[in-house]
Design an enzyme around this catalytic site. Structure first.
Site, PDB file in Angstrom:
ATOM      1  N   ASN A 238       0.801  -1.221   0.000  1.00 14.77           N
ATOM      2  CA  ASN A 238       0.000   0.000   0.000  1.00 14.77           C
ATOM      3  C   ASN A 238       0.837   1.277   0.000  1.00 14.77           C
ATOM      4  OD1 ASN A 238      -2.459  -1.355  -0.049  1.00 14.77           O
ATOM      5  ND2 ASN A 238      -2.518  -1.580   2.176  1.00 14.77           N
TER       6      ASN A 238
ATOM      7  N   MET B 221      17.327   0.573  -7.807  1.00 10.96           N
ATOM      8  CA  MET B 221      16.760  -0.519  -8.590  1.00 10.96           C
ATOM      9  C   MET B 221      16.648  -0.199 -10.075  1.00 10.96           C
ATOM     10  SD  MET B 221      16.478  -2.821  -6.383  1.00 10.96           S
ATOM     11  CE  MET B 221      15.709  -4.056  -7.450  1.00 10.96           C
TER      12      MET B 221
ATOM     13  N   THR C  49      14.057  -1.836   0.457  1.00 11.12           N
ATOM     14  CA  THR C  49      13.963  -0.880   1.552  1.00 11.12           C
ATOM     15  C   THR C  49      15.337  -0.310   1.873  1.00 11.12           C
ATOM     16  OG1 THR C  49      12.000  -1.870   2.541  1.00 11.12           O
ATOM     17  CG2 THR C  49      13.436  -0.640   4.012  1.00 11.12           C
TER      18      THR C  49
ATOM     19  N   LYS D  63      13.526  16.171  -0.516  1.00 12.72           N
ATOM     20  CA  LYS D  63      14.427  15.046  -0.218  1.00 12.72           C
ATOM     21  C   LYS D  63      15.257  15.365   1.016  1.00 12.72           C
ATOM     22  CE  LYS D  63      17.848  11.969  -2.347  1.00 12.72           C
ATOM     23  NZ  LYS D  63      17.150  10.756  -1.873  1.00 12.72           N
TER      24      LYS D  63
ATOM     25  N   HIS E 206      17.895  16.915  -6.831  1.00 14.12           N
ATOM     26  CA  HIS E 206      16.605  16.359  -6.436  1.00 14.12           C
ATOM     27  C   HIS E 206      15.665  17.483  -6.010  1.00 14.12           C
ATOM     28  CE1 HIS E 206      18.837  12.536  -6.232  1.00 14.12           C
ATOM     29  NE2 HIS E 206      17.665  11.960  -6.358  1.00 14.12           N
TER      30      HIS E 206
END
Length: 253
Positions: free
Chosen positions: A10, A111, A85, A146, A142
């Site tokens: 979620n 990733m 994570t 952040k 960014h």
């Protein structure tokens, strides 16, 4: 067909992955795990230990505090884990390595297939340009929300270069307090935080009369979801051990 349990289903990344898997003919999310209740096309368990659905692999995009329970569950079920994570403590990282002796675990600082391919390219580039006397700098940008700086991805890019050069570089994050010429063994890392700039990473190899720039821009979270899904397909059925995205990319070649 790779059957996936989505841990943190979620959350923002969990939802993006679920949407992408729905369009993937070679993957299926068979169950989700999240402390928050929600609705999906698959059953969602708020207690990981109650999940009894058969699967091939787990994708984790949750929180550091949930990782210990995840690893225990994965070992009990004999399931590989794509561990996405971040923010794990040194103790938790040691725990991950211990569990990798019993189950397959894939962990990567980023990733994205693009970032991980660039990391591979940087190793080759460093071994060409650094011996030739080129300076190396990294600039990352960014959005203004952040929290960390520099980004973990910027550090991972720097590490790729430094590993290729047997650790000869010292990372420099701030030159404002030192009035001296740049050292040849310095690797500068700079961070920009402003507006809603998408995640941008630039690596510069600067030599005499020549500048080589390698740049990556992340326009949406879907690039990380795509990498995680490809990693899950790769990791399903693998023997215990530590894996990373370089293994996934090598398998694609």
């Amino acid at each position: 067909m790779t059957k996936i349990i989505m841990h943190g289903c979620n959350g923002r990344m969990g939802k993006v992955i679920a949407e992408m898997v729905e369009k993937d003919q070679n993957a299926e999310i068979v169950a989700g795990i999240d402390i928050a209740e929600g609705k999906a096309s698959f059953p969602i368990f708020t207690d990981i230990n109650e999940c009894d659905v058969k699967a091939d692999v787990i994708i984790d995009f949750s929180s550091a505090k949930a990782v210990d329970g995840l690893l225990k569950f994965a070992e009990k079920r004999g399931l590989p884990v794509v561990l996405c994570t971040t923010g794990l403590s040194a103790e938790q990282l040691d725990t991950v390595r211990e569990y990798s002796k019993k189950i397959a675990i894939l962990k990567s600082a980023n990733m994205s297939l693009g970032i991980n391919t660039i990391m591979k390219l940087l190793k080759d580039a460093a071994n060409v340009f650094v011996p030739a006397g080129y300076d190396v700098e990294i600039v990352e940008q960014h959005h203004n929300q952040k929290l960390d700086a520099p980004s973990g991805t910027a550090i991972a890019l720097a590490d790729s270069i430094n590993d290729a050069r047997n650790g000869e570089f010292t990372y420099v994050y701030d030159r404002s307090q030192v009035r001296q010429k740049r050292g040849q063994k310095e690797l500068g890392i700079s961070a920009v935080r402003a507006g809603n700039i998408p995640g941008t990473h630039e690596v510069f190899f600067a030599g005499p009369d020549e500048l080589i720039e390698i740049k990556h821009i992340a326009y949406s979270r879907s690039i990380f979801a795509n990498g995680a899904i490809n990693a899950a397909k790769y990791l399903a059925g693998k023997k215990p051990g530590m894996y990373d995205m370089s293994d996934v990319i090598a398998n694609m070649l």
